[in-house]
Scaffold this active site. Structure first.
Site, PDB file in Angstrom:
ATOM      1  N   ASN A 202       0.828  -1.205   0.000  1.00  0.00           N
ATOM      2  CA  ASN A 202       0.000   0.000   0.000  1.00  0.00           C
ATOM      3  C   ASN A 202       0.864   1.256   0.000  1.00  0.00           C
ATOM      4  O   ASN A 202       0.557   2.226  -0.712  1.00  0.00           O
ATOM      5  CB  ASN A 202      -0.920   0.007   1.225  1.00  0.00           C
ATOM      6  CG  ASN A 202      -2.046  -1.008   1.118  1.00  0.00           C
ATOM      7  OD1 ASN A 202      -2.471  -1.362   0.029  1.00  0.00           O
ATOM      8  ND2 ASN A 202      -2.522  -1.483   2.256  1.00  0.00           N
ATOM      9  N   HIS A 252      -1.354  -6.877   5.702  1.00  0.00           N
ATOM     10  CA  HIS A 252      -2.518  -6.920   6.587  1.00  0.00           C
ATOM     11  C   HIS A 252      -2.168  -7.585   7.920  1.00  0.00           C
ATOM     12  O   HIS A 252      -2.968  -8.309   8.507  1.00  0.00           O
ATOM     13  CB  HIS A 252      -3.699  -7.637   5.928  1.00  0.00           C
ATOM     14  CG  HIS A 252      -4.307  -6.841   4.811  1.00  0.00           C
ATOM     15  ND1 HIS A 252      -5.355  -7.310   4.045  1.00  0.00           N
ATOM     16  CD2 HIS A 252      -4.009  -5.613   4.319  1.00  0.00           C
ATOM     17  CE1 HIS A 252      -5.670  -6.398   3.145  1.00  0.00           C
ATOM     18  NE2 HIS A 252      -4.877  -5.360   3.296  1.00  0.00           N
ATOM     19  N   TYR A 261      -0.342  -9.124  -2.705  1.00  0.00           N
ATOM     20  CA  TYR A 261       0.203  -7.808  -2.368  1.00  0.00           C
ATOM     21  C   TYR A 261       1.693  -7.744  -2.713  1.00  0.00           C
ATOM     22  O   TYR A 261       2.198  -6.702  -3.125  1.00  0.00           O
ATOM     23  CB  TYR A 261      -0.006  -7.493  -0.890  1.00  0.00           C
ATOM     24  CG  TYR A 261      -1.371  -6.927  -0.588  1.00  0.00           C
ATOM     25  CD1 TYR A 261      -1.629  -5.565  -0.684  1.00  0.00           C
ATOM     26  CD2 TYR A 261      -2.421  -7.757  -0.223  1.00  0.00           C
ATOM     27  CE1 TYR A 261      -2.884  -5.050  -0.414  1.00  0.00           C
ATOM     28  CE2 TYR A 261      -3.685  -7.265   0.049  1.00  0.00           C
ATOM     29  CZ  TYR A 261      -3.913  -5.903  -0.053  1.00  0.00           C
ATOM     30  OH  TYR A 261      -5.166  -5.394   0.205  1.00  0.00           O
TER      31      TYR A 261
END
Length: 794
Positions: A202, A252, A261
């Site tokens: 992210n 996460h 990811y």
């Protein structure tokens, strides 16, 4: 040809990129911002390919077909929607999806050979769409709703990519308006702390958005902010999101995610490094080498024949055929693997010459061996990725690198890989460090048992479609291979989202000498009372599987799944033998087989020491991707399955099992192993200890679960741990690990005469040698890593 400093200004015509969008003759003199903008446009559009030849001709034709469909369907309606099937105002994913459709139109206009290349009417429609969304969906004064990701990553990245390609076709006022919206949704304060949703993949995605915004807006401070905000991504972590020293990757907080990811991260970070290379804002953080090292520490271990193992893909396993995909192309482990390999090839241009050469060799090997899903036929790969794949496959100076042989234990994410010359195997576990599974956004709602000791196997030339061919929507989710599971019914999306359903047991991991391994999991049921101790001893041609202490009070049957083979959509009548006799010959048949010594199917052999009672079924199962993912297609799919299991009954107490799994073994080899009872001795198979000896291999493998701890097999310890002893001639290696990761020190005594310790890790202290060996091993802070000593036997 790979993207490099020599072609950062994309040429026009012939076999290169855009016809109009990447003009080399802007009204003003090009500056560094123009250079970087065109470099990014080049990454999106691609270079070095001939649009008239395959695989590009087909991909470009598909691009034009989809763009034509989207263009026809586009119907701006008041303030409610640009496309009627993507209403605005409550579902943030529809905002991202709307921009993604505009991106398809943009690439069809910019790329050569699409039949829409340079179409002025299409360009006008794109401008109309951008103006509409900029006024009614993604605005500087707007309020975000639903999912933060769409506002800060999904939408801005897509929008900014479009602007990089079309910058010379848009007004300065238009671009300024849309950049103001990006500033509104991604304020500089987003980078104030490395926490929450601003970590790992992210964070890299956020940096990408800010870097492109800075380039388009000629804002040096924004580009510098994006570059500097990457720095927390590079260092190793010891908990939470990021890369671990043992190669683990977590996102996460509790989910192993190298295949999803991690794929996003390597592609985005590789592109960012390439984008900024040689510029004022080049990434020079000395810790960036840590990230480069992840190619072989964190990614390569989970790539096999072009696929990326599903055990590190989280809820991504449920992303098959999406309802909104106009081509209905199924996502699977191979296509996800191709994406990771593409990221490695992009990153290679930011690496040393030696790394670049080696990674291109790895990529060529993976690509060449992918018989199940050849990369050049992968329609999910964008044209630039196809161009990279074709370039490395066509480059005669690149020699393909073979799959490695060895065992790896990833204590940071409770995963194991074991590779032999003819096959590969992976084990997915969970503990207090990792979740049972992750669901969220309506995805992976039946992944409850994917970390209860699930065992994945692939042959070098067989079985590579086992988990690719509509496995996840059609398999019985209570009968995943290798797992021990209560049949207690669970609701879809059981437990809190985003990995919130956690075990309380700490033990998951084991010890390895790099070639063999002893692995264990203290297994608990997801939302059930199930408890079990599970061990795997990974050797040359077999994995010895032990289960003990299998106990439950749920009021439901408990099963240990020996295997569950996806036989595909054909007849499903592949041969299955039990003790040499064909069984379950027709779909719909089932049976209970007592005194089973061995069993065999075309994918593997199974040996049951002393005989066992096993159950089996050959069945046709039907499901849809929508069953496990709210965004999945509703089309019913059917696949045949051959399932073998040990039935522990309802509410078992201290149930057990023991068998050998022999991937790709012939029936003759399986029968021969079963006929050799002296090949292996099970020393113990209880909830206190699980241990075996294999005399021909000189192996003693022990999981000490709890007191009493021994002695067993001549080995005694004073704390729970995993031990692997391997004798070769007059030499031996002793390996010890703390899979619970909470024991500070272990004393090991081996009742074997030892004349000298020839090498040892710094964490191993020799207490005594002679009639027996006594070692003191400091395991504190080692995160489950193996501690090793090599000795000479008297």
């Amino acid at each position: 040809m790979e993207l490099s400093r020599r072609n950062l200004l994309i040429a026009i015509g012939g076999t290169t990129a855009a016809v109009v969008g990447l003009s080399q003759t802007p009204a003003r003199a090009a500056d560094e911002y123009d250079t970087l903008r065109q470099r990014w446009a080049g990454l999106l559009v691609g270079t070095g390919y001939d649009p008239a030849v395959e695989p590009f001709a087909t991909q470009l034709a598909n691009q034009a077909q989809i763009a034509g469909q989207y263009r026809t369907a586009m119907a701006p309606t008041g303030t409610t929607a640009l496309w009627p099937d993507l209403p605005l105002g409550s579902v943030s994913a529809n905002v991202t999806a709307s921009y993604r459709r505009l991106n398809v139109l943009t690439l069809a206009w910019a790329m050569p050979g699409t039949a829409l290349t340079g179409d002025p009417g299409l360009l006008a429609d794109i401008r109309t769409g951008l103006d509409y969304l900029g006024a009614h969906a993604y605005t500087a004064g707007g309020t975000s709703y639903n999912n933060w990701w769409d506002w800060q990553i999904g939408t801005p990245q897509t929008l900014l990519g479009i602007l990089c390609v079309l910058a010379d076709q848009l007004s300065g006022a238009q671009i300024a308006t849309w950049l103001a919206a990006v500033d509104h949704y991604i304020p500089d304060s987003r980078y104030d702390s490395y926490s929450g949703t601003s970590t790992g993949a992210n964070r890299v995605d956020l940096c990408m958005s800010t870097a492109l915004r800075g380039i388009l807006g000629r804002d040096a401070a924004k580009v510098a902010l994006a570059r500097d905000a990457l720095s927390p991504v590079f260092p190793y972590v010891t908990a939470g999101d990021g890369f671990y020293r043992d190669g683990s990757f977590i996102q996460h907080t509790v989910i192993p995610y190298a295949g999803a990811y991690g794929a996003v991260l390597i592609n985005a970070l590789a592109e960012l490094l390439s984008l900024l290379a040689g510029s004022t804002w080049a990434v020079t953080d000395p810790n960036r080498q840590i990230f480069l090292d992840t190619v072989e520490r964190s990614y390569a271990p989970f790539l096999f024949n072009g696929l990326v193992m599903d055990g590190v893909t989280g809820r991504g396993i449920s992303r098959g055929i999406a309802t909104l995909d106009p081509l209905r192309i199924q996502g699977d482990d191979h296509r996800r693997g191709h994406s990771v390999i593409n990221g490695i090839l992009v990153l290679a241009d930011a690496a040393s010459p030696a790394e670049r050469a080696r990674w291109r060799g790895l990529a060529k090997g993976w690509y060449q061996r992918d018989y199940w899903s050849p990369p050049l036929a992968d329609l999910t790969l964008a044209v630039p990725a196809l161009a990279r794949a074709k370039a490395v496959l066509d480059d005669t100076s690149v020699s393909p690198i073979a799959e490695p042989v060895g065992s790896r234990i990833f204590g940071g994410m409770d995963r194991v890989t074991h590779r032999r010359p003819g096959w590969a195997l992976a084990i997915s576990m969970c503990s207090t460090r990792t979740s049972f599974y992750e669901h969220g956004n309506g995805e992976n709602v039946r992944g409850w048992h994917t970390s209860n000791g699930m065992v994945y196997t692939w042959g070098a030339t067989t079985g590579n479609g086992q988990f690719s061919d509509a496995f996840w929507p059609t398999v019985d989710p209570y009968r995943l291979p290798g797992t021990t599971v209560s049949r207690k019914p669970l609701p879809d999306a059981a437990g809190p989202a985003w990995g919130g359903l956690m075990p309380t047991a700490r033990w998951a991991g084991g010890a390895t000498d790099g070639e063999y391994a002893v692995v264990g999991q203290s297994c608990q049921g997801a939302q059930s009372t199930l408890q079990a101790k599970k061990s795997w001893i990974c050797l040359d041609d077999t994995v010895i599987c032990l289960g003990a202490g299998i106990t439950s009070t749920d009021g439901y049957a408990v099963e240990s799944i020996v295997d569950n083979r996806n036989l595909g959509s054909g007849t499903g009548t592949q041969a299955f033998l039990v003790n040499g006799t064909a069984q379950l010959t027709t779909v719909g048949s089932s049976g209970t087989f007592t005194a089973t010594s061995w069993a065999h199917n075309p994918f593997a052999g199974y040996v049951f020491p002393g005989g066992a009672t096993i159950k089996g079924v050959r069945e046709d199962r039907t499901g849809a991707w929508h069953d496990i993912n709210v965004n999945g297609a509703t089309t019913a799919l059917s696949r045949k399955y051959l399932t073998l299991w040990v039935d522990h009954g309802t509410n078992p107490t201290n149930g057990s099992y023991a068998y050998q799994l022999m991937p790709v073994a012939t029936s003759a080899a399986t029968q021969a192993r079963a006929a050799d009872p002296g090949w292996m001795t099970i020393l113990n198979n209880t909830r206190y200890q699980q241990a075996v000896q294999i005399p021909s291999k000189g192996v003693t493998a022990i999981n000490y679960w709890s007191v009493p701890l021994g002695p067993i097999g001549g080995v005694m310890v004073d704390q729970p741990c995993a031990v692997l002893v391997r004798v070769t001639g007059n030499q031996a290696t002793v390996c010890l690990a703390d899979p619970q990761q909470n024991v500070g020190e272990v004393t090991l005594t081996w009742n074997r005469a030892v004349s000298a310790v020839t090498s040892r890790d710094s964490t191993v202290t020799v207490v005594s040698t002679g009639a027996s060996l006594v070692l003191k091993v400091t395991t504190a802070g080692s995160a489950g890593a193996t501690h090793k000593a090599t000795v000479t036997l008297s």
